[in-house]
Design a protein around this motif. Structure first.
Motif, PDB file in Angstrom:
ATOM      1  N   ARG A 175       0.618  11.229  12.687  1.00  0.00           N
ATOM      2  CA  ARG A 175      -0.385  11.653  11.704  1.00  0.00           C
ATOM      3  C   ARG A 175      -1.771  11.599  12.335  1.00  0.00           C
ATOM      4  NH1 ARG A 175       1.040   8.415   7.284  1.00  0.00           N
ATOM      5  NH2 ARG A 175       0.028   6.710   8.351  1.00  0.00           N
ATOM      6  N   TYR A 197       0.567   5.076  -2.235  1.00  0.00           N
ATOM      7  CA  TYR A 197       0.779   6.475  -1.811  1.00  0.00           C
ATOM      8  C   TYR A 197       1.969   7.085  -2.538  1.00  0.00           C
ATOM      9  CZ  TYR A 197      -2.713   5.778   1.795  1.00  0.00           C
ATOM     10  OH  TYR A 197      -3.900   5.538   2.446  1.00  0.00           O
ATOM     11  N   ARG A 198       2.983   6.251  -2.800  1.00  0.00           N
ATOM     12  CA  ARG A 198       4.154   6.738  -3.541  1.00  0.00           C
ATOM     13  C   ARG A 198       3.751   7.153  -4.960  1.00  0.00           C
ATOM     14  NH1 ARG A 198       9.308   5.782  -1.797  1.00  0.00           N
ATOM     15  NH2 ARG A 198       9.419   4.817   0.250  1.00  0.00           N
ATOM     16  N   ILE A 234       6.111  12.338   0.521  1.00  0.00           N
ATOM     17  CA  ILE A 234       4.921  11.497   0.669  1.00  0.00           C
ATOM     18  C   ILE A 234       4.059  11.885   1.895  1.00  0.00           C
ATOM     19  CG2 ILE A 234       5.976   9.617   2.012  1.00  0.00           C
ATOM     20  CD1 ILE A 234       4.548   7.701  -0.037  1.00  0.00           C
ATOM     21  N   ARG A 260      10.688  10.195   9.494  1.00  0.00           N
ATOM     22  CA  ARG A 260       9.537   9.494   8.902  1.00  0.00           C
ATOM     23  C   ARG A 260       8.718   8.806   9.985  1.00  0.00           C
ATOM     24  NH1 ARG A 260      11.100   5.594   4.241  1.00  0.00           N
ATOM     25  NH2 ARG A 260       8.896   5.269   4.017  1.00  0.00           N
ATOM     26  N   GLU A 293       0.604  -5.061   3.013  1.00  0.00           N
ATOM     27  CA  GLU A 293       1.625  -4.402   3.825  1.00  0.00           C
ATOM     28  C   GLU A 293       1.405  -2.887   3.881  1.00  0.00           C
ATOM     29  OE1 GLU A 293       5.737  -2.493   2.767  1.00  0.00           O
ATOM     30  OE2 GLU A 293       5.326  -4.282   1.595  1.00  0.00           O
ATOM     31  N   GLY A 294       1.612  -2.271   5.058  1.00  0.00           N
ATOM     32  CA  GLY A 294       1.478  -0.813   5.148  1.00  0.00           C
ATOM     33  C   GLY A 294       1.681  -0.284   6.544  1.00  0.00           C
ATOM     34  N   ARG A 295       0.881   0.749   6.885  1.00  0.00           N
ATOM     35  CA  ARG A 295       0.985   1.362   8.216  1.00  0.00           C
ATOM     36  C   ARG A 295      -0.323   1.243   9.003  1.00  0.00           C
ATOM     37  NH1 ARG A 295       5.078   1.865   5.694  1.00  0.00           N
ATOM     38  NH2 ARG A 295       6.758   3.375   5.942  1.00  0.00           N
ATOM     39  N   ASP A 296      -1.446   1.200   8.264  1.00  0.00           N
ATOM     40  CA  ASP A 296      -2.770   1.232   8.906  1.00  0.00           C
ATOM     41  C   ASP A 296      -3.623   0.053   8.450  1.00  0.00           C
ATOM     42  OD1 ASP A 296      -2.971   1.979   6.254  1.00  0.00           O
ATOM     43  OD2 ASP A 296      -4.574   3.434   6.584  1.00  0.00           O
ATOM     44  N   ILE A 297      -2.980  -1.016   8.030  1.00  0.00           N
ATOM     45  CA  ILE A 297      -3.735  -2.111   7.413  1.00  0.00           C
ATOM     46  C   ILE A 297      -4.516  -2.918   8.457  1.00  0.00           C
ATOM     47  CG2 ILE A 297      -3.626  -4.043   5.780  1.00  0.00           C
ATOM     48  CD1 ILE A 297      -2.759  -1.235   4.702  1.00  0.00           C
ATOM     49  N   ARG A 321      -6.739   9.291   1.743  1.00  0.00           N
ATOM     50  CA  ARG A 321      -6.729   8.005   2.458  1.00  0.00           C
ATOM     51  C   ARG A 321      -8.041   7.252   2.240  1.00  0.00           C
ATOM     52  NH1 ARG A 321      -1.984   7.565   5.297  1.00  0.00           N
ATOM     53  NH2 ARG A 321      -2.596   5.419   5.612  1.00  0.00           N
ATOM     54  N   ASP A 327       4.816   9.352  10.660  1.00  0.00           N
ATOM     55  CA  ASP A 327       3.886   8.217  10.573  1.00  0.00           C
ATOM     56  C   ASP A 327       3.132   7.986  11.896  1.00  0.00           C
ATOM     57  OD1 ASP A 327       4.332   7.564   7.929  1.00  0.00           O
ATOM     58  OD2 ASP A 327       5.877   6.083   8.344  1.00  0.00           O
ATOM     59  N   CYS A 385      -0.082  11.585   2.128  1.00  0.00           N
ATOM     60  CA  CYS A 385      -0.818  10.545   2.865  1.00  0.00           C
ATOM     61  C   CYS A 385      -1.437  11.041   4.178  1.00  0.00           C
ATOM     62  CB  CYS A 385       0.023   9.285   3.044  1.00  0.00           C
ATOM     63  SG  CYS A 385       1.496   9.514   3.962  1.00  0.00           S
ATOM     64  N   ARG A 412      10.448   5.053  -6.330  1.00  0.00           N
ATOM     65  CA  ARG A 412      11.411   4.758  -5.249  1.00  0.00           C
ATOM     66  C   ARG A 412      12.451   5.846  -5.056  1.00  0.00           C
ATOM     67  NH1 ARG A 412       8.790   1.211  -2.285  1.00  0.00           N
ATOM     68  NH2 ARG A 412       7.442   0.113  -3.706  1.00  0.00           N
ATOM     69  N   THR A 457       0.828  -1.219   0.000  1.00  0.00           N
ATOM     70  CA  THR A 457       0.000   0.000   0.000  1.00  0.00           C
ATOM     71  C   THR A 457       0.859   1.265   0.000  1.00  0.00           C
ATOM     72  OG1 THR A 457      -0.199  -0.035   2.415  1.00  0.00           O
ATOM     73  CG2 THR A 457      -1.941  -1.131   1.157  1.00  0.00           C
ATOM     74  N   GLY A 458       2.100   1.153   0.500  1.00  0.00           N
ATOM     75  CA  GLY A 458       3.025   2.293   0.437  1.00  0.00           C
ATOM     76  C   GLY A 458       3.267   2.692  -1.011  1.00  0.00           C
TER      77      GLY A 458
HETATM   78  O1   DC Z   1       6.168   1.441   2.907  1.00  0.00           O
HETATM   79  P1   DC Z   1       6.795   2.670   2.272  1.00  0.00           P
HETATM   80  O2   DC Z   1       8.082   3.089   2.927  1.00  0.00           O
HETATM   81  O3   DC Z   1       6.915   2.566   0.800  1.00  0.00           O
HETATM   82  O4   DC Z   1       5.737   3.818   2.584  1.00  0.00           O
HETATM   83  C1   DC Z   1       5.979   5.146   2.232  1.00  0.00           C
HETATM   84  C2   DC Z   1       5.125   6.062   3.061  1.00  0.00           C
HETATM   85  O5   DC Z   1       3.751   5.881   2.750  1.00  0.00           O
HETATM   86  C3   DC Z   1       5.237   5.913   4.568  1.00  0.00           C
HETATM   87  O6   DC Z   1       6.209   6.781   5.135  1.00  0.00           O
HETATM   88  C4   DC Z   1       3.874   6.251   5.073  1.00  0.00           C
HETATM   89  C5   DC Z   1       2.949   6.083   3.895  1.00  0.00           C
HETATM   90  N1   DC Z   1       2.018   4.966   4.043  1.00  0.00           N
HETATM   91  C6   DC Z   1       0.830   5.227   4.678  1.00  0.00           C
HETATM   92  O7   DC Z   1       0.609   6.340   5.134  1.00  0.00           O
HETATM   93  N2   DC Z   1      -0.091   4.233   4.793  1.00  0.00           N
HETATM   94  C7   DC Z   1       0.145   3.009   4.310  1.00  0.00           C
HETATM   95  N3   DC Z   1      -0.789   2.061   4.435  1.00  0.00           N
HETATM   96  C8   DC Z   1       1.366   2.725   3.670  1.00  0.00           C
HETATM   97  C9   DC Z   1       2.292   3.732   3.552  1.00  0.00           C
END
Ligand code: DC
Length: 222
Positions: free
Chosen positions: A188, A39-40, A100, A181, A129-133, A110, A185, A104, A92, A35-36
């Motif tokens: 937020r 957003y990228r 980013i 970062r 895979e991500g931050r808020d999954i 979102r 993260d 995000c 990348r 999922t990153g």
């Molecule tokens: O996993 P990554 O490093 O490619 O993610 C890049 C940025 O995207 C990370 O700093 C926060 C954001 N992100 C997010 O806010 N929510 C997600 N589910 C995945 C990534």
């Protein structure tokens, strides 16, 4: 384990999520969703269109019109297209990574990503895979993992990754960037990085890829 199950993997930058999630998906014959990368891809488009940090409305309009497509790839795990153009490698860059955070943090951005991620995962058989999954996107997923590692280890991994690509980088600078970062993260307002209460924590410091993949496969096979 059911074939249509959902496995979520959250955690901070450099915790090993991408490597681990891809490998787990491969071994189980599951889809893999980064999922990153979504957003990228939006950040890359915003930068290309000259949208700035202050232009939230313009950003939301842009995101509304954007067509994101993610497809499975045996080598890369996942490939991604923005409005018909493949951007898998272009997302990348340091410029995308540094910008980013302001893409995000926006609620409507979102919201659209959550909807799309749920659609992609609707049939299950997927590692996301991500931050808020585990907290926001798939809060009812039966298998949730939260990967972490010490800041030194995470910085070292990023440094090694760069070095292997032939890119010279400074370990201290990488460490500072990761701390920044992390801070963005974790703090937020919407969907911050947080371990879901029912997620299994794995500290990957000092562990090999095989160790971590083995732990996850063992948990989901029970
Ligand atoms: O996993 P990554 O490093 O490619 O993610 C890049 C940025 O995207 C990370 O700093 C926060 C954001 N992100 C997010 O806010 N929510 C997600 N589910 C995945 C990534």
């Amino acid at each position: 384990m059911k074939k249509n199950t959902i496995i979520t993997i959250d955690g901070p930058a450099g915790a090993g999520k991408t490597t681990i999630a891809k490998e787990v998906a491969k071994r189980l014959g599951f889809l893999y969703l980064d999922t990153g990368a979504m957003y990228r891809a939006l950040t890359l488009k915003a930068l290309t269109e000259g949208i700035t940090v202050e232009e939230e409305e313009k950003l939301v309009e842009m995101v509304k019109e954007t067509i994101l497509i993610a497809k499975k790839d045996d080598k890369k795990g996942m490939r991604i297209w923005v409005d018909g153009e493949e951007v898998t490698d272009k997302i990348r860059t340091e410029e995308v990574t540094n910008n980013i955070w302001w893409v995000c943090r926006v609620k409507d951005v979102r919201k659209k990503m959550k909807k799309l991620q749920r659609e992609i995962g609707s049939s299950g058989g997927i590692v996301v895979e991500g931050r808020d999954i585990g907290t926001v996107v798939f809060p009812k997923a039966p298998f949730k993992f939260y990967l972490d590692a010490s800041i030194d280890e995470r910085a070292k991994r990023r440094w090694l990754e760069q070095t292997n690509k032939g890119i010279q980088s400074d370990l201290e600078k990488i460490k500072q960037d990761i701390k920044e970062r992390d801070n963005k993260d974790f703090t937020r307002e919407i969907a911050p990085l947080k371990k879901a209460e029912d997620a299994i924590s794995v500290d990957t410091t000092g562990l090999s890829i095989e160790d971590v993949v083995g732990k996850i496969i063992e948990q989901v096979s029970q």
